[in-house]
Design an enzyme around this catalytic site. Structure first.
Site, short mmCIF file in Angstrom:
data_model
loop_
_atom_site.label_atom_id
_atom_site.label_comp_id
_atom_site.label_asym_id
_atom_site.label_seq_id
_atom_site.Cartn_x
_atom_site.Cartn_y
_atom_site.Cartn_z
CD GLU A 121 -7.66 3.43 -8.15
OE1 GLU A 121 -8.87 3.62 -8.01
OE2 GLU A 121 -7.01 2.69 -7.39
CG HIS A 250 -12.60 -3.31 -11.91
ND1 HIS A 250 -11.53 -3.41 -12.76
CD2 HIS A 250 -12.20 -2.48 -10.91
CE1 HIS A 250 -10.52 -2.70 -12.29
NE2 HIS A 250 -10.90 -2.12 -11.16
NE ARG A 296 -13.24 1.22 -11.60
CZ ARG A 296 -13.13 1.04 -10.32
NH1 ARG A 296 -14.18 0.66 -9.63
NH2 ARG A 296 -12.00 1.27 -9.72
CG HIS A 357 -15.62 -3.70 -9.00
ND1 HIS A 357 -14.76 -4.52 -8.31
CD2 HIS A 357 -15.27 -2.42 -8.66
CE1 HIS A 357 -13.91 -3.78 -7.60
NE2 HIS A 357 -14.22 -2.51 -7.79
NE ARG A 392 -17.28 2.30 -6.51
CZ ARG A 392 -16.04 1.85 -6.39
NH1 ARG A 392 -15.13 2.56 -5.77
NH2 ARG A 392 -15.72 0.66 -6.88
P1 FAD Z 1 -18.13 -4.99 2.96
O1 FAD Z 1 -16.73 -4.63 3.16
O2 FAD Z 1 -18.45 -5.87 1.82
O3 FAD Z 1 -18.64 -5.69 4.29
C1 FAD Z 1 -19.92 -6.29 4.35
C2 FAD Z 1 -20.00 -7.15 5.58
O4 FAD Z 1 -21.33 -7.56 5.78
C3 FAD Z 1 -19.18 -8.43 5.50
O5 FAD Z 1 -18.58 -8.62 6.76
C4 FAD Z 1 -20.24 -9.50 5.26
O6 FAD Z 1 -19.88 -10.78 5.69
C5 FAD Z 1 -21.37 -8.95 6.06
N1 FAD Z 1 -22.70 -9.43 5.69
C6 FAD Z 1 -23.28 -9.42 4.46
N2 FAD Z 1 -24.54 -9.90 4.55
C7 FAD Z 1 -24.74 -10.21 5.84
C8 FAD Z 1 -25.84 -10.76 6.56
N3 FAD Z 1 -27.00 -11.08 5.98
N4 FAD Z 1 -25.71 -10.97 7.90
C9 FAD Z 1 -24.54 -10.67 8.53
N5 FAD Z 1 -23.47 -10.15 7.89
C10 FAD Z 1 -23.58 -9.92 6.57
N6 FAD Z 1 -13.28 0.58 -3.26
C11 FAD Z 1 -12.44 1.62 -3.12
O7 FAD Z 1 -12.85 2.72 -2.72
N7 FAD Z 1 -11.11 1.45 -3.39
C12 FAD Z 1 -10.59 0.27 -3.83
O8 FAD Z 1 -9.41 0.16 -4.04
C13 FAD Z 1 -11.47 -0.83 -4.01
N8 FAD Z 1 -11.02 -2.02 -4.48
C14 FAD Z 1 -11.88 -3.07 -4.54
C15 FAD Z 1 -11.39 -4.32 -4.95
C16 FAD Z 1 -12.23 -5.42 -4.93
C17 FAD Z 1 -11.70 -6.77 -5.36
C18 FAD Z 1 -13.57 -5.28 -4.53
C19 FAD Z 1 -14.48 -6.46 -4.51
C20 FAD Z 1 -14.07 -4.04 -4.17
C21 FAD Z 1 -13.24 -2.93 -4.17
N9 FAD Z 1 -13.70 -1.68 -3.80
C22 FAD Z 1 -12.84 -0.62 -3.68
C23 FAD Z 1 -15.07 -1.50 -3.31
C24 FAD Z 1 -15.03 -1.49 -1.77
O9 FAD Z 1 -14.09 -2.43 -1.32
C25 FAD Z 1 -16.37 -1.82 -1.17
O10 FAD Z 1 -17.37 -1.08 -1.78
C26 FAD Z 1 -16.36 -1.50 0.33
O11 FAD Z 1 -15.30 -2.19 0.93
C27 FAD Z 1 -17.67 -1.87 0.95
O12 FAD Z 1 -17.54 -1.79 2.35
P2 FAD Z 1 -18.78 -2.19 3.25
O13 FAD Z 1 -18.34 -2.06 4.65
O14 FAD Z 1 -19.96 -1.45 2.79
O15 FAD Z 1 -19.06 -3.73 2.86
C1 SIN Z 2 -9.19 -1.02 -8.13
O1 SIN Z 2 -8.20 -1.13 -7.41
O2 SIN Z 2 -9.15 -0.99 -9.37
C2 SIN Z 2 -10.52 -0.93 -7.48
C3 SIN Z 2 -10.78 0.46 -7.09
C4 SIN Z 2 -12.23 0.67 -6.82
O3 SIN Z 2 -13.06 -0.21 -6.99
O4 SIN Z 2 -12.55 1.80 -6.44
#
Ligand code: FAD
Ligand code: SIN
Length: 546
Positions: A121, A250, A296, A357, A392
């Site tokens: 990437e 993104h 990015r 993003h 990032r």
């Molecule tokens: P999340 O996975 O967002 O989980 C947050 C949780 O908190 C959810 O369950 C939500 O419902 C809950 N929540 C929120 N507020 C509250 C509240 N007030 N009360 C109770 N529950 C609450 N990163 C990479 O490293 N590689 C990738 O390939 C990649 N691809 C991505 C593609 C997309 C489309 C997106 C949107 C992001 C991507 N990212 C990627 C970024 C990465 O997915 C996220 O940064 C990461 O998953 C965040 O994980 P987390 O556990 O911190 O939060």
């Molecule tokens: C992607 O698949 O382009 C998302 C990867 C990331 O947010 O780190």
């Protein structure tokens, strides 16, 4: 209603689930999540998880790529720790049952003994993205959630949205939680969306793992849950937040009125996809020697510049030259989704635009995920650990969440064993004098206004004038929400509105403070980076409110 447990975890993405599995070995766990448990940014992650699995890659190269992307603001100790810990955490996922793609074992030129298929990437100088086709997050979420749901010490509360943290000094005043500094956390007030009642969760250790804040912007790759709740709750409780000016856009989300900014993974460019304009000409070579695989921030700004110059509504991403079989096997989800919107990526370019993003800033933590409020941990996108700096590196987010949930769990278990914790006398929720709202239009109107003003004035390219305009508007909206919040019974929409308003205000404050351009923060009035004055983090802490 009061619910007591050793650990309270808010959020069921990769950070919350991984932490839950680890701390459940030492105590009881309540895990609250605001919708269906799998609804999270994690579930939508596509590209994969960056980590080093053998030559020609090395820890040094991954460290250098992360530092280069972070544009002078990463914490080197954190970067080294996360990169070096990565492979062990990925092996742990595999042992839990996560199915990552493997490569053909008959090819002797592949050095990785585990044979993981490693993608590429933007900003990475080697192939190091471990992935499960183009749906890595869905696979990780599926496996972790299965384990969590089967664990007899973990109780999952779906459709429970945390409102505010409770600290030892918390006092309730008609729906307003009042705290002071020099505090420790002892739980949270949580709104049960099915009964419309507020429950008091009391805990010895609390983890904020509420993910990102993409919904602060009109166009975002994030699902609806990403309203910055954890950052806002942490800030209101007195935790220090940092670096919120660094919002990552993104470069490539599908441009279609019904696609809700569906992400087209950077892995597409990693596998040879090229950005072109409406006339079919490539343009990234004008902006960076790494062309389509530049970091990015560079690619998103380049697209923004091209769109402003041409007046077109999108640029295009073309991978059709790789052939139908390759595309359908490597990107089955993207292929299917694009087809639903009328685009066949095996034979034509996809129209793409940038969208909000990822938020690089968040609640500031140390290397064990601790905040400056006792017994309050933050992990995942809600945290600002020092890994990402000003931008990032792709696929470092899932990696950070994995490593920090591990570190934080160890520390939290130790805290539990060694501290003499006593629950203070916690007040239950007080909604006296509030009435049901007859003006829900105020909520939806303000939601829309915030997201538009952030997109228009605090987006990829900023200026002092635009930021000042955003500040004036957001202050009015925040006051309006405050009055409304005081008078009416809460709803989940109102809670989220209050949080996006807080996070928007914090992003604006951080962006106004930084008088230079660095990483994701670009201000036309200060187009250069100024290391002498600004090679430092931006910290904000709410003034004492006791
Ligand atoms: P999340 O996975 O967002 O989980 C947050 C949780 O908190 C959810 O369950 C939500 O419902 C809950 N929540 C929120 N507020 C509250 C509240 N007030 N009360 C109770 N529950 C609450 N990163 C990479 O490293 N590689 C990738 O390939 C990649 N691809 C991505 C593609 C997309 C489309 C997106 C949107 C992001 C991507 N990212 C990627 C970024 C990465 O997915 C996220 O940064 C990461 O998953 C965040 O994980 P987390 O556990 O911190 O939060
Ligand atoms: C992607 O698949 O382009 C998302 C990867 C990331 O947010 O780190």
């Amino acid at each position: 209603m009061k619910i007591e447990s050793d650990f309270l975890i808010i959020g069921s993405g990769i950070a919350g689930l991984m932490f839950a599995l680890k701390v459940a070995e030492a105590g009881t766990v309540s895990l609250v999540t605001k919708k269906n448990a799998k609804e999270s940014n994690t579930n939508y992650a596509q590209g994969g998880i960056a980590s080093v699995f053998g030559k020609p890659d090395s820890f040094d190269l991954h460290i250098e790529d992360t530092l280069a992307s972070g544009d002078g603001l990463c914490n080197r100790d954190v970067v080294e720790m996360v990169v070096k810990e990565g492979p062990a955490r990925i092996r742990e996922l595999i042992s839990l049952g996560v199915n990552f793609n493997r490569r053909d074992t008959s090819d002797p030129s592949i050095p990785d003994p585990e044979n993981l298929d490693l993608g590429r990437e933007g900003g990475h100088t080697e192939n190091r993205i471990v992935h499960a086709q183009d749906m890595t997050g869905k696979e990780v979420e599926r496996v972790l959630l299965n384990h969590v749901k089967q664990h007899d010490r973990i109780t999952v509360y779906e459709n429970h949205i945390a409102i505010d943290l409770i600290t030892c000094s918390t006092r309730m005043k008609r729906g307003l939680v009042i705290t002071t500094h020099e505090d420790y956390c002892c739980g949270a007030y949580v709104f049960d969306r099915t009964t419309n009642r507020v429950k008091t969760f009391c805990s010895k250790i609390t983890l904020l793992a509420t993910g990102g804040a993409g919904k602060v912007y009109l166009y975002t790759s994030n699902p609806d849950i990403a309203t910055g709740d954890g950052i806002a709750m942490g800030y209101r409780a007195g935790a220090t937040v940092a670096n919120l000016e660094f919002v990552q856009f993104h470069p490539t989300c599908l441009y279609h009125p019904d696609a809700k900014n569906f992400l087209i993974s950077e892995a597409v460019r990693g596998d040879g996809g090229r950005l072109i304009d409406a006339d079919g000409n490539s343009f990234m070579e004008k902006y960076d020697p790494l062309k389509d695989l530049a970091c990015r921030d560079v690619v998103a700004r380049a697209i923004d510049t091209e769109l402003k110059k041409s007046g077109n509504e999108s640029v295009f991403l073309d991978i059709s030259h790789k052939g139908s079989d390759f595309i359908k096997t490597r990107f089955p989800n993207l292929y299917r989704k694009a087809l639903q919107f009328g685009f066949d990526m095996t034979s034509e370019p996809l129209p793409v635009v940038p969208a909000a993003h990822y938020i690089c800033g968040g609640a500031a933590t140390d290397m064990a995920g601790r905040t400056d409020i006792g017994n309050l941990y933050v992990v995942g996108e809600t945290a600002c650990t020092g890994l990402h700096g000003a931008n990032r590196l792709a696929s470092n987010s899932l990696l950070e969440a994995l490593v920090y949930s591990h570190k934080a769990a160890f520390q939290a278990i130790d805290d539990l064993k060694t501290s003499e914790f006593k629950f203070p006398d916690i007040s239950t929720w007080d909604e006296s004098g509030t009435i049901d709202s007859d003006e829900l239009i105020m909520v939806s109107h303000n939601w829309d206004e915030i997201r538009r003003l952030m997109w228009n004035y605090v987006g990829i390219v900023r200026s002092d004038k635009r930021l000042a305009r955003a500040k004036r508007r957001i202050e009015i909206i925040v006051n309006e929400i405050h009055e409304y919040y005081w008078d009416f019974k809460i709803t989940s929409d109102l809670l989220e509105l209050r949080n996006i308003a807080t996070v928007a205000e914090l992003i604006i404050q951080c962006a106004m403070h930084r008088k230079e351009s660095r990483g994701l923060h670009y201000n036309i009035e200060y187009p250069e980076k100024n290391d002498t004055r600004w090679q430092k983090d931006t910290f904000l802490r709410q003034p004492f409110v006791g």
